[in-house]
Design a protein around this motif. Structure first.
Motif, PDB file in Angstrom:
ATOM      1  N   GLY A 139       6.112  -5.036  14.931  1.00  0.00           N
ATOM      2  CA  GLY A 139       4.966  -5.167  14.029  1.00  0.00           C
ATOM      3  C   GLY A 139       3.876  -4.132  14.225  1.00  0.00           C
ATOM      4  N   PHE A 140       4.192  -3.026  14.913  1.00  0.00           N
ATOM      5  CA  PHE A 140       3.181  -2.005  15.208  1.00  0.00           C
ATOM      6  C   PHE A 140       2.431  -1.544  13.963  1.00  0.00           C
ATOM      7  CE2 PHE A 140       1.659   2.323  15.823  1.00  0.00           C
ATOM      8  CZ  PHE A 140       0.940   2.205  17.010  1.00  0.00           C
ATOM      9  N   TRP A 141       3.128  -1.347  12.865  1.00  0.00           N
ATOM     10  CA  TRP A 141       2.507  -0.800  11.659  1.00  0.00           C
ATOM     11  C   TRP A 141       1.975  -1.865  10.703  1.00  0.00           C
ATOM     12  CZ3 TRP A 141       0.916   3.725  12.478  1.00  0.00           C
ATOM     13  CH2 TRP A 141       1.670   4.685  13.141  1.00  0.00           C
ATOM     14  N   ASP A 142       2.051  -3.132  11.049  1.00  0.00           N
ATOM     15  CA  ASP A 142       1.527  -4.183  10.161  1.00  0.00           C
ATOM     16  C   ASP A 142       0.058  -3.962   9.786  1.00  0.00           C
ATOM     17  OD1 ASP A 142       4.022  -5.390  10.147  1.00  0.00           O
ATOM     18  OD2 ASP A 142       3.455  -7.020  11.507  1.00  0.00           O
ATOM     19  N   PRO A 143      -0.831  -3.634  10.740  1.00  0.00           N
ATOM     20  CA  PRO A 143      -2.229  -3.390  10.345  1.00  0.00           C
ATOM     21  C   PRO A 143      -2.376  -2.204   9.389  1.00  0.00           C
ATOM     22  CG  PRO A 143      -2.090  -3.776  12.717  1.00  0.00           C
ATOM     23  CD  PRO A 143      -0.673  -3.618  12.200  1.00  0.00           C
ATOM     24  N   LEU A 144      -1.569  -1.174   9.567  1.00  0.00           N
ATOM     25  CA  LEU A 144      -1.627  -0.015   8.676  1.00  0.00           C
ATOM     26  C   LEU A 144      -1.234  -0.419   7.258  1.00  0.00           C
ATOM     27  CD1 LEU A 144      -1.919   3.048   8.125  1.00  0.00           C
ATOM     28  CD2 LEU A 144       0.494   3.262   8.775  1.00  0.00           C
ATOM     29  N   MET A 145      -0.169  -1.179   7.126  1.00  0.00           N
ATOM     30  CA  MET A 145       0.254  -1.582   5.788  1.00  0.00           C
ATOM     31  C   MET A 145      -0.750  -2.558   5.178  1.00  0.00           C
ATOM     32  SD  MET A 145       2.544   0.489   5.291  1.00  0.00           S
ATOM     33  CE  MET A 145       2.769  -0.022   3.593  1.00  0.00           C
ATOM     34  N   GLY A 146      -1.406  -3.337   6.019  1.00  0.00           N
ATOM     35  CA  GLY A 146      -2.490  -4.189   5.531  1.00  0.00           C
ATOM     36  C   GLY A 146      -3.629  -3.345   4.972  1.00  0.00           C
ATOM     37  N   LEU A 147      -3.935  -2.231   5.623  1.00  0.00           N
ATOM     38  CA  LEU A 147      -4.972  -1.325   5.141  1.00  0.00           C
ATOM     39  C   LEU A 147      -4.562  -0.692   3.816  1.00  0.00           C
ATOM     40  CD1 LEU A 147      -7.638   0.222   5.458  1.00  0.00           C
ATOM     41  CD2 LEU A 147      -6.377   1.889   6.856  1.00  0.00           C
ATOM     42  N   VAL A 148      -3.311  -0.263   3.714  1.00  0.00           N
ATOM     43  CA  VAL A 148      -2.824   0.313   2.455  1.00  0.00           C
ATOM     44  C   VAL A 148      -2.954  -0.728   1.333  1.00  0.00           C
ATOM     45  CG1 VAL A 148      -0.767   1.163   1.241  1.00  0.00           C
ATOM     46  CG2 VAL A 148      -1.305   2.017   3.541  1.00  0.00           C
ATOM     47  N   VAL A 151      -6.629  -1.037   0.352  1.00  0.00           N
ATOM     48  CA  VAL A 151      -7.064   0.099  -0.464  1.00  0.00           C
ATOM     49  C   VAL A 151      -6.640  -0.112  -1.921  1.00  0.00           C
ATOM     50  CG1 VAL A 151      -6.641   2.570  -0.861  1.00  0.00           C
ATOM     51  CG2 VAL A 151      -7.155   1.741   1.448  1.00  0.00           C
ATOM     52  N   ILE A 152      -5.419  -0.601  -2.102  1.00  0.00           N
ATOM     53  CA  ILE A 152      -4.917  -0.876  -3.454  1.00  0.00           C
ATOM     54  C   ILE A 152      -5.713  -2.015  -4.090  1.00  0.00           C
ATOM     55  CG2 ILE A 152      -2.931  -1.739  -4.762  1.00  0.00           C
ATOM     56  CD1 ILE A 152      -1.167  -0.232  -2.618  1.00  0.00           C
ATOM     57  N   ALA A 153      -5.882  -3.107  -3.342  1.00  0.00           N
ATOM     58  CA  ALA A 153      -6.594  -4.290  -3.863  1.00  0.00           C
ATOM     59  C   ALA A 153      -8.042  -3.956  -4.238  1.00  0.00           C
ATOM     60  CB  ALA A 153      -6.571  -5.416  -2.831  1.00  0.00           C
ATOM     61  N   GLN A 154      -8.657  -3.018  -3.541  1.00  0.00           N
ATOM     62  CA  GLN A 154     -10.043  -2.654  -3.818  1.00  0.00           C
ATOM     63  C   GLN A 154     -10.166  -1.573  -4.896  1.00  0.00           C
ATOM     64  OE1 GLN A 154     -12.795  -4.299  -2.557  1.00  0.00           O
ATOM     65  NE2 GLN A 154     -11.138  -5.689  -1.963  1.00  0.00           N
ATOM     66  N   PHE A 156      -8.851   1.561  -5.018  1.00  0.00           N
ATOM     67  CA  PHE A 156      -8.912   2.966  -4.623  1.00  0.00           C
ATOM     68  C   PHE A 156      -7.571   3.677  -4.707  1.00  0.00           C
ATOM     69  CE2 PHE A 156     -12.768   1.253  -2.754  1.00  0.00           C
ATOM     70  CZ  PHE A 156     -13.690   2.174  -3.207  1.00  0.00           C
ATOM     71  N   ALA A 157      -6.539   2.937  -5.078  1.00  0.00           N
ATOM     72  CA  ALA A 157      -5.208   3.528  -5.278  1.00  0.00           C
ATOM     73  C   ALA A 157      -4.418   2.630  -6.199  1.00  0.00           C
ATOM     74  CB  ALA A 157      -4.484   3.690  -3.943  1.00  0.00           C
ATOM     75  N   ASP A 158      -3.486   3.232  -6.894  1.00  0.00           N
ATOM     76  CA  ASP A 158      -2.546   2.490  -7.730  1.00  0.00           C
ATOM     77  C   ASP A 158      -1.609   1.662  -6.855  1.00  0.00           C
ATOM     78  OD1 ASP A 158      -2.926   2.945 -10.384  1.00  0.00           O
ATOM     79  OD2 ASP A 158      -1.017   3.990 -10.662  1.00  0.00           O
ATOM     80  N   ALA A 159      -1.081   0.603  -7.379  1.00  0.00           N
ATOM     81  CA  ALA A 159      -0.099  -0.204  -6.647  1.00  0.00           C
ATOM     82  C   ALA A 159       1.122   0.623  -6.277  1.00  0.00           C
ATOM     83  CB  ALA A 159       0.300  -1.426  -7.476  1.00  0.00           C
ATOM     84  N   SER A 160       1.365   1.703  -7.017  1.00  0.00           N
ATOM     85  CA  SER A 160       2.520   2.560  -6.727  1.00  0.00           C
ATOM     86  C   SER A 160       2.427   3.203  -5.343  1.00  0.00           C
ATOM     87  CB  SER A 160       2.654   3.656  -7.786  1.00  0.00           C
ATOM     88  OG  SER A 160       1.519   4.499  -7.774  1.00  0.00           O
ATOM     89  N   LEU A 161       1.234   3.295  -4.763  1.00  0.00           N
ATOM     90  CA  LEU A 161       1.082   3.870  -3.430  1.00  0.00           C
ATOM     91  C   LEU A 161       1.969   3.135  -2.430  1.00  0.00           C
ATOM     92  CD1 LEU A 161      -0.516   5.957  -1.690  1.00  0.00           C
ATOM     93  CD2 LEU A 161      -2.114   4.094  -1.196  1.00  0.00           C
ATOM     94  N   ARG A 162       2.021   1.834  -2.563  1.00  0.00           N
ATOM     95  CA  ARG A 162       2.824   1.001  -1.648  1.00  0.00           C
ATOM     96  C   ARG A 162       4.310   1.335  -1.762  1.00  0.00           C
ATOM     97  NH1 ARG A 162       5.022  -1.532   1.725  1.00  0.00           N
ATOM     98  NH2 ARG A 162       4.347  -3.417   2.742  1.00  0.00           N
TER      99      ARG A 162
END
Length: 183
Positions: A139-148, A151-154, A156-162
């Motif tokens: 789960g090392f990258w779980d916080p990073l994906m939460g941040l991504v 960013v989408i939810a706020q 600042f990026a399209d959902a396509s970023l994910r």
């Protein structure tokens, strides 16, 4: 000769969880079997050294790129198939990116995050279509994906970023994702 080149961004330290090193070694050991060439930061320390030493031991080609100012700090691994010294970090990232077919990010620190966000931004801007895969050891990258996702939810990026990032839970899943993406 390798059929595909995989750029690996990862820590110059091993981290606190032995699983990070074990995953780096397991991934590196699979390179020759998969007929992949390792493209990485040319260090012989931390996860960088672990993935490179395992790739070499498996008989895989290795392509390392290191800037002059890190030759001592990251212990430049000069016994690689190809060893390139650049003037700076920007050149290092450019040479690594230009010589790969896919990007894999293992656990790491600020440098790995910088490398990840640069290739993700380039992908978002349609400057490339190379697969980007995070190896999410324990789960090392779980916080990073939460941040991504934040960013989408706020807005600042399209959902396509994910969609530009795949997350693999272990080395087997990572290999399967790369096999599919590079077929």
């Amino acid at each position: 000769m390798a059929t595909r080149s995989i750029c690996v961004f990862c820590g110059s330290r091993s981290g606190t969880d032995a699983a990070y090193q074990a995953a780096a070694e397991a991934f590196g050991a699979s390179f020759a079997e998969k007929n992949w060439r390792l493209v990485y930061g040319a260090g012989d320390v931390g996860l960088m050294g672990a993935v490179a030493n395992a790739a070499q031991a498996s008989g895989a080609e290795t392509f390392g790129v290191i800037p002059t100012h890190l030759l001592e700090w990251e212990v430049g691994k000069t016994d690689l198939t190809n060893f390139i010294v650049t003037e700076n970090m920007h050149e290092r990232k450019k040479v690594m990116f230009m010589n790969c077919d896919a990007i894999v990010v293992l656990p790491g620190g600020a440098g790995s995050l910088d490398e990840f966000f640069e290739v993700l931004t380039w992908r978002q801007l349609k400057l490339h279509a190379k697969p980007i895969v995070l190896l999410n050891v324990n789960g090392f990258w779980d916080p990073l994906m939460g941040l991504v996702d934040h960013v989408i939810a706020q807005g600042f990026a399209d959902a396509s970023l994910r969609d530009f990032v795949q997350v693999a839970g272990d080395v087997s899943e990572l290999q399967a994702m790369l096999d599919t993406a590079l077929a």
